[in-house]
Design an enzyme around this catalytic site. Structure first.
Site, PDB file in Angstrom:
ATOM      1  N   ARG A 149      -7.421  12.439  10.760  1.00 46.82           N
ATOM      2  CA  ARG A 149      -9.015  12.646  11.294  1.00 46.82           C
ATOM      3  C   ARG A 149     -10.082  11.899  11.822  1.00 46.82           C
ATOM      4  O   ARG A 149     -10.557  12.381  12.649  1.00 46.82           O
ATOM      5  CB  ARG A 149      -9.623  14.030  10.062  1.00 46.82           C
TER       6      ARG A 149
ATOM      7  N   ASP B  33      -8.762   4.312  12.776  1.00 48.07           N
ATOM      8  CA  ASP B  33      -9.890   3.523  14.000  1.00 48.07           C
ATOM      9  C   ASP B  33      -8.968   2.322  14.011  1.00 48.07           C
ATOM     10  O   ASP B  33      -8.182   2.155  13.883  1.00 48.07           O
ATOM     11  CB  ASP B  33     -10.858   2.375  12.485  1.00 48.07           C
TER      12      ASP B  33
ATOM     13  N   GLU C 188       0.896  -0.913   0.143  1.00 48.28           N
ATOM     14  CA  GLU C 188      -0.011  -0.141   0.021  1.00 48.28           C
ATOM     15  C   GLU C 188       0.635   0.973  -0.317  1.00 48.28           C
ATOM     16  O   GLU C 188       0.921   1.750  -1.209  1.00 48.28           O
ATOM     17  CB  GLU C 188      -0.772   0.119   1.270  1.00 48.28           C
TER      18      GLU C 188
ATOM     19  N   CYS D 157      -8.268   9.618   5.859  1.00 47.98           N
ATOM     20  CA  CYS D 157      -8.633   8.821   7.192  1.00 47.98           C
ATOM     21  C   CYS D 157      -6.458   9.636   7.715  1.00 47.98           C
ATOM     22  O   CYS D 157      -7.389  11.183   8.772  1.00 47.98           O
ATOM     23  CB  CYS D 157      -8.416   8.469   7.759  1.00 47.98           C
TER      24      CYS D 157
ATOM     25  N   TYR E  25      -5.136   8.901  -1.500  1.00 48.96           N
ATOM     26  CA  TYR E  25      -3.511   9.294  -1.242  1.00 48.96           C
ATOM     27  C   TYR E  25      -2.918   9.164  -2.499  1.00 48.96           C
ATOM     28  O   TYR E  25      -2.170  10.203  -2.665  1.00 48.96           O
ATOM     29  CB  TYR E  25      -3.080   8.085  -0.860  1.00 48.96           C
TER      30      TYR E  25
ATOM     31  N   TRP F  93      -7.783  -2.287   0.246  1.00 50.50           N
ATOM     32  CA  TRP F  93      -9.280  -1.638  -0.913  1.00 50.50           C
ATOM     33  C   TRP F  93      -9.794  -1.401  -1.805  1.00 50.50           C
ATOM     34  O   TRP F  93     -10.751  -1.769  -1.939  1.00 50.50           O
ATOM     35  CB  TRP F  93      -8.001   0.243  -1.785  1.00 50.50           C
TER      36      TRP F  93
END
Length: 288
Positions: free
Chosen positions: A190, A193, A58, A170, A123, A80
Site C-alpha cells: 500500500r 518507500d 527480519e 506497508c 506482521y 525497527w
C-alpha cells in the site's frame, strides 16, 4: 536491477508532490508494478549495497510470529528500533535516553525488552495468528496439496488490530501462484518507500518465495511487486539520482541449505549470498 531504476526514473518524471504523515514530503505516483524472474538471480540492488543480514533476520522474525524487537536487536538489526523508541519516549520510564542507549537497554535486559520492545500486533502476529488463523502453516499446506488454488494468500492488514500496531503494514497482501511446477509471488504494497524500504521488500519476498519453493517442492518463478502509493521522500531525491548515475551489475545468487524441509526450521546460517558486487552504500534518513 534495471526494473528498479526504471521505476525510480518514472516516478521522478511523472510523480506529483504530495504531503505525508511524517511531514517530510514526497514525490508520489499511484499504482506501479515491477517483475523479477527469480531463476535469473537474486534481486538485490547492485546500484547500492543493501544490508542482507537485516533482510534475512527480519523475515525469520516475521515467520516466527515474533513482534518484539529484542531478537532483531540481539542480532544487530536496527530497522525497527525507531518505532519502538518512539513508543518508549511516551512512557514514564523515558529519561532522555537516545536511540542507541535504548537499543542497548533492550539488548541487556529481558525485562526492559518485554516492557518496551513490543510493536503491537504487527506482521509476525498477523502471519501466524490472524484472529486465530496460522496463515503461514495454511499457506504451506495449500501449496503442497492444492497447487492450482487461487487462495494462496497471506494478509497482514487486520482492520480490527491495525490501530494497535506501531506501524500499520506497508507490505500488506501477498499471493502465491503455481504453474508448470514454478512458484511465483505477487505482493501488494500500500505504501512503498522507494529508496529505503522497497529494496528490502523486493529481496525479502523473493527470499520468502525461494524458501517456500524449496519446502514445497517447486522451481522458481517470478516475484511481482505491485505498489499503491509509490513515493520518493524529498530527502532521498539526491540518493536516487546517484543510483541512476551508476551502472547496473550482475545479480548475485542466493544459496539455501537444501536440507531444510520446514518453513519454520530456517536459520540465518542456512543462507549464503554469492557473487554480490554492488556499488557503495548510500545513506538516507528514515521517515518515522
Amino acid at each position: 536491477m534495471k526494473q528498479y531504476l526504471d521505476m525510480c526514473r518514472f516516478i521522478l518524471e511523472n510523480g506529483t508532490y504530495k504531503a505525508d504523515r511524517t511531514n517530510t514530503g514526497t514525490i508520489s505516483y499511484f499504482g506501479y508494478q515491477t517483475r523479477y524472474d527469480l531463476s535469473k538471480g537474486f534481486p538485490l540492488l547492485t546500484t547500492k549495497r543493501v544490508h542482507l543480514k537485516s533482510i534475512i533476520h527480519e523475515l525469520l522474525w516475521f515467520i516466527s510470529g515474533d513482534t518484539n524487537i529484542k531478537y532483531l536487536v540481539d542480532n544487530d538489526v536496527k530497522i525497527w528500533n525507531e518505532w519502538a523508541y518512539e513508543n518508549f519516549k511516551k512512557t514514564d520510564d523515558y529519561h532522555g535516553e537516545d536511540i542507541i542507549e535504548f537499543a542497548k537497554m533492550i539488548k541487556e535486559s529481558d525485562e526492559f525488552a518485554k516492557k518496551h520492545g513490543n510493536l503491537g500486533p504487527v506482521y509476525g502476529k498477523q502471519w501466524r495468528d490472524f484472529l486465530g488463523v496460522d496463515q503461514v502453516s495454511k499457506l504451506v499446506e495449500s501449496l503442497k496439496n492444492n497447487p492450482d488454488s487461487r487462495r494462496h494468500i497471506i494478509t497482514a492488514w487486520n482492520p480490527s488490530e491495525v490501530d494497535s500496531m506501531a506501524l500499520p503494514p506497508c507490505h500488506s497482501f501477498v499471493q502465491f501462484y503455481v504453474v508448470n511446477n514454478k512458484l511465483s509471488c505477487q505482493l501488494y504494497q500500500r505504501s512503498a518507500d522507494i529508496f529505503l524500504g522497497v529494496p528490502f521488500n523486493i529481496a525479502s519476498y523473493s527470499l520468502f518465495t525461494m524458501m517456500l519453493a524449496q519446502v514445497c517442492g517447486y522451481e522458481l518463478g517470478d516475484f511481482v511487486h505491485t505498489m499503491g502509493d509509490a513515493h520518493i521522500y524529498s530527502n532521498h531525491i539526491e540518493q536516487i539520482k546517484l543510483q541512476l548515475s551508476r551502472d547496473v551489475r550482475e545479480l548475485p545468487q542466493m544459496k539455501i541449505n537444501p536440507n531444510v524441509k520446514s518453513i519454520f526450521d530456517f536459520k540465518y546460517e542456512d543462507f549464503e549470498l554469492v557473487n554480490y558486487n554492488p556499488h557503495k552504500g548510500i545513506k538516507g534518513a528514515v521517515a518515522v
